[in-house]
Design a protein around this motif. Sequence first.
Motif, PDB file in Angstrom:
ATOM      1  N   ARG A   1     -11.015   9.538 -55.610  1.00 19.11           N
ATOM      2  CA  ARG A   1     -11.211   9.771 -54.177  1.00 19.11           C
ATOM      3  C   ARG A   1     -12.528  10.472 -53.905  1.00 19.11           C
ATOM      4  O   ARG A   1     -12.784  10.922 -52.775  1.00 19.11           O
TER       5      ARG A   1
ATOM      6  N   ASP B   1      -3.803  13.680 -51.773  1.00 19.91           N
ATOM      7  CA  ASP B   1      -3.774  13.447 -50.326  1.00 19.91           C
ATOM      8  C   ASP B   1      -3.275  14.685 -49.581  1.00 19.91           C
ATOM      9  O   ASP B   1      -3.816  15.043 -48.524  1.00 19.91           O
TER      10      ASP B   1
ATOM     11  N   GLU C   1      -6.004  17.327 -49.575  1.00 18.52           N
ATOM     12  CA  GLU C   1      -7.042  16.963 -48.596  1.00 18.52           C
ATOM     13  C   GLU C   1      -6.612  17.366 -47.186  1.00 18.52           C
ATOM     14  O   GLU C   1      -7.400  17.927 -46.416  1.00 18.52           O
ATOM     15  N   GLN C   2      -5.354  17.083 -46.869  1.00 14.93           N
ATOM     16  CA  GLN C   2      -4.834  17.410 -45.540  1.00 14.93           C
ATOM     17  C   GLN C   2      -4.840  18.923 -45.313  1.00 14.93           C
ATOM     18  O   GLN C   2      -5.198  19.397 -44.229  1.00 14.93           O
TER      19      GLN C   2
ATOM     20  N   LYS D   1      -0.722  11.106 -54.313  1.00 13.41           N
ATOM     21  CA  LYS D   1      -0.034  11.703 -53.156  1.00 13.41           C
ATOM     22  C   LYS D   1      -0.322  13.202 -53.073  1.00 13.41           C
ATOM     23  O   LYS D   1      -0.476  13.762 -51.984  1.00 13.41           O
TER      24      LYS D   1
END
Length: 304
Positions: free
Chosen positions: A25, A283, A286-287, A280
């Motif tokens: 990513r 992710d 990142e959030q 996941k």
Amino acid sequence: MNITILSRGSYLYSTQSLLRAGEARGHKMDIVDHARCNIMCATNDPQVLFEGERVDKVDAIIPRIGASVTEHGAAVVRQFELKKVATATLSDALLEARDKFRSLQKLSANGIGVPRSFLVSDTNDLPWLYQILGFPLIIKLLESTHGNGVILADNSQTAGSVIDAFSSRREKVLLQEFVEEASGEDIRAFVVGKEVVATMRRQAEKGEFRSNLHRGATGHIVELTTEERETALKATRLLGLDVAGVDMLRSKNGPLIIEVNASPGLEGIETVTGIDVAGKIIDLVEQKVRTARKYKIYQEKMKK
């Protein structure tokens, strides 16, 4: 983003899976051994040092804290929290989930099914504890992992000998009812954020009651019932975790949680399901970083 994985083994499957997912990513990924970190407390200057150097310019951490270094690992995570670094797992949640009996207390008090369990405080109480639980029963060390320190006792003599041996080493012992209808099978629900992202059924080898993959159990894809899914999510939320492996037994009274793992391994669940669970988790991180940055901008605007 600069993301640091706190792990004692850079070679471990889970660590490598997270490393690959982060790099895929576009993030800068580092691995730091939390057991070798030093914590510096100074006025308005909380710092984490590794090999004498400050661990700076970190946007987020992903703790992979083993049971043997829980206290120190949680202290390292807490220091990053004080530095306003986003974390996949909060230090207080890690400590609460790692204490098996404390977490069972909280879950059961909030209506979540758990096997009947007792923390042994006085061996003189064993006769009536045996009467309540019946035989066979499970004897667990509070800090057991991968099925180590988990024993099935068929009678009072066996149970007494095991408990005496553990007590002589000043180990805290948990007695738990044996759920016969589970037939050596449990369910692992892997929760990330507010979602169950992967599930598997683990079946113990013949003659073995522990369904740990490390002990030869086999893993299979499984669909959760609505009740099982809601139970896993509620348990994770109650313990304040954003990443968790929730282990449940299917009983005649519905799902019973036997453990909520705050640092669950990725190899079994990813291999069985083919789901990129590490991705996941990246992710989620990142959030969290995006949310923290938005909040910081909001605070700065409010000061003007």
